[in-house]
Design an enzyme around this catalytic site. Sequence first.
Site, PDB file in Angstrom:
ATOM      1  N   CYS A 286     -57.638  25.020   0.331  1.00  0.00           N
ATOM      2  CA  CYS A 286     -58.771  24.107   0.151  1.00  0.00           C
ATOM      3  C   CYS A 286     -59.782  24.240   1.274  1.00  0.00           C
ATOM      4  O   CYS A 286     -60.761  23.503   1.336  1.00  0.00           O
ATOM      5  CB  CYS A 286     -58.298  22.669  -0.001  1.00  0.00           C
ATOM      6  SG  CYS A 286     -57.356  22.093   1.424  1.00  0.00           S
TER       7      CYS A 286
ATOM      8  N   HIS B 135     -69.013  19.098  10.184  1.00  0.00           N
ATOM      9  CA  HIS B 135     -69.173  17.935   9.313  1.00  0.00           C
ATOM     10  C   HIS B 135     -70.351  18.079   8.362  1.00  0.00           C
ATOM     11  O   HIS B 135     -70.235  17.885   7.155  1.00  0.00           O
ATOM     12  CB  HIS B 135     -69.332  16.673  10.170  1.00  0.00           C
ATOM     13  CG  HIS B 135     -69.502  15.450   9.339  1.00  0.00           C
ATOM     14  ND1 HIS B 135     -70.739  14.917   9.078  1.00  0.00           N
ATOM     15  CD2 HIS B 135     -68.609  14.710   8.663  1.00  0.00           C
ATOM     16  CE1 HIS B 135     -70.583  13.872   8.292  1.00  0.00           C
ATOM     17  NE2 HIS B 135     -69.293  13.717   8.030  1.00  0.00           N
TER      18      HIS B 135
HETATM   19  C1  PEP Z   1     -59.342  22.809   6.581  1.00  0.00           C
HETATM   20  O1  PEP Z   1     -58.986  22.602   7.743  1.00  0.00           O
HETATM   21  O2  PEP Z   1     -59.531  23.952   6.112  1.00  0.00           O
HETATM   22  C2  PEP Z   1     -59.585  21.690   5.658  1.00  0.00           C
HETATM   23  C3  PEP Z   1     -59.807  21.885   4.371  1.00  0.00           C
HETATM   24  O3  PEP Z   1     -59.624  20.446   6.191  1.00  0.00           O
HETATM   25  P1  PEP Z   1     -60.822  19.851   7.058  1.00  0.00           P
HETATM   26  O4  PEP Z   1     -61.982  20.788   6.961  1.00  0.00           O
HETATM   27  O5  PEP Z   1     -61.124  18.522   6.488  1.00  0.00           O
HETATM   28  O6  PEP Z   1     -60.227  19.797   8.432  1.00  0.00           O
END
Ligand code: PEP
Length: 800
Positions: A738, A417
């Site tokens: 992403c 986080h």
């Molecule tokens: C991922 O899992 O790579 C992602 C972009 O989503 P998050 O980090 O919010 O789980």
Amino acid sequence: MSSRDTANVLWFDDLHRKDVNLVGGKSSSLGEMTSSMNVPVPYGYATTARAYRYFMNATGLNDKVNALLEGIKDYEDSDELHETCEKIRNMIVGAKMPDDLADDIKEGYAQLADKVGQANPFVAIRSSATAEDLPNASFAGQQESYLNIRGEDDVVDRVQQCYSSLFTDRATYYRHKQNFPHEKVALSAAVQMIVFSKASGIMFSVNVANGDASKIVIDSIYGLGEYIVLGKVTPNHFVVDKQSMKIVEKNVVKQTIELVRDANGGTKEEPVPDELQEKQVLTDDQVIELAGYAKEIERHYGCYMDMEFALDKNTDRLWIVQARPETVWSQKKKKADAAKEEDADTVDASDAKVLVRGLPASPGMASGVVHVIDNPEDIDQFKKGEILVTLMTSPDWVPAMKKAAAIVTNNGGMTCHAAIVSREMQIPCIVGTKSKKVAATDVLKTGDVITVDATNGIVYEGKVDSIVKKDNNSAQGGQVVAAETFAPTATGVMMNLGDPDLAEKYSTLPADGIGLMREEFLWTTFIHEHPLYLIEQGHPEKVIDMLADGISKVARAMAPRPVVLRLSDFKSSEYRNLKGGEKYEPHEPADLLGWRGASRYYDPKYIEAFKLELGAVKKVRNEFGLKNLNVMIPFVRTVDEAKKVTDIMRNEGLVRNEDFKVYMMAEIPSNIILADKFNQYVDGYSIGSNDLAMLILGCDRNNDTVAHLFDERNLAVKRAIKHLIKAAHKDGKTVSICGQAPSEYPDFTNFLIQCGIDYVSVNPDMVKATKRNVAHFEQRIMLDKATGRGLQDPTDYDWE
Ligand code: PEP
Ligand code: MG
């Protein structure tokens, strides 16, 4: 002992700011303005801490409460805690108040009636907790407020209700955790004449837009002030020069709605009468009168002040209802004043002592004063410009994180986080110091001056000026320069951005759109309340309105470029931190693998909340006309889940078409292995390499102990990605990414382009570099093809 120490009730005229121990912070500050300044504060009095103790002893409640609390076997058992606290609260509310105390409160009310010249006037009753030996009593109890109270018996009842609010489950639990005896807290209730606001607003004795101390700024709207805070109405804005006391700037925008007090209690929204909508809310004379009070209050307190005011509709009188020190510019001023002294402490880079090392989660350098936060309850004590040092952050810390000059945590890996949020906000951040042997909280203490080199993951002792200056001069310094040009690329370069407050600023970056807008940011920054709680409270529209507000800010800033909103992907522990969340969220041992993403959306327990998320999307697209908004579904475990969720969307009127795309995160191995089956439900995928690497390598992304094994460049992950792109392209579906990988490893982007990826979505600080890299990698591929030469990648990515 003076009579003040034995009084049950004290009038604001007799109170001063030093009386915090007698009546708590709120009443003592209202008292200070009433007794020592020439400013109009609504009349009132406060019941004292002594009165509370007398009540608890005389009724025998003190012993009974102690006995009940001692009987609690396990404070972690929320059912047991709740049952006991509820019993205590009912006992306090149901007890008979000693006659002499009740008489004092009633006598106060009668005198207040005399003062305002009305029988049975309406009053507001507000509680403020006090705690012996502790300057900060904010933890001690809930801050209840009751408006529109009338009649002496009701006043006494509400005071008792305020008393009971010291024993909410949360306050009781927290005192226990702090080993703070319950008898040491007390509660004061302020009973105050109510202002029937025709207009209200806020003012600052410094121009908060630019720190100009020679100006006073005043924002005013019709009705109650909440709509300024919520941003629902654009206030009239006035700037007054302190010296000449003239209005030097004025901005009057039409106001069509106002929040007004409901005769039956509570509040309601009403249209502003047509003839007033375009009129100035306050007259020039009223603006100048207010500016005079602001000046007086600032002079008295000796610092910039943040004040609230109200204009009474019956008397047309202005009242100051709140005054507290302003923080942002006061802090900057203090810093500037301290800067000269601090310069003496500057350390040379060659002499700098390394204190801690960790993972470089968000690049950048900063120096400043450490503030260690051990307990989440203390997060509101964190001040702008400090360096946040803690075990790990959580979503409800985001507003505080925004204020940090840098962040250093004990735990976490590159996709935890703290890492994700600080990268988005471009705050230098080092995580997982524990994994490098020395935990940050063992070495760094509140008040220490340190320098954080988050580009290299090192914390130095003192202020190492050369490091900080180097960063400020570097191209990565976070400055957005619009004038540079970038070669067009075949692979789209998108940006990850969830915080609407940053959208305008980053919209000038050469990104082709937003590839990931994490909805969680909107919940933690603006909404703060659990969706199911808001539904239960009868305010589902709040979810739709606030989500739509935040989403539209981003969509508008980026238009016509596309924005992909990812629907909620909170874990249960994160949802629980939203107000009212406790009731709806299960306690899961490993919630990264629990009730998250798609699995909530069709669940009868959550579906109503999901529909509100969809309602916000419809509002932005249909009412605000922002057709560049598309959506993405996170954490879809099975093909059946993809079907169920897209069915709900269709029933709610969100159907895929030429200008509305539905994407899916590809972040679970099943998404890759069954891509050919998922294809029919979506327009494309965005690879969540954070979760995907975790699930392919079996490596908890938040666990610093295995952080060295977490690597998206592992062949297993690369094969999965290559397979997904092939399978998706076969059915004409696009693939983006992403997750953190391309932001962290520029070479990974080369691999992705080789595989034929359609878009890469990176953090704002990597947009320019990625745009350049992509152009370079694409040229290289074409050159190699043309010459038949070029390096052969020895790795076998193919997997059929
Ligand atoms: C991922 O899992 O790579 C992602 C972009 O989503 P998050 O980090 O919010 O789980
Ligand atoms: Mg994910």
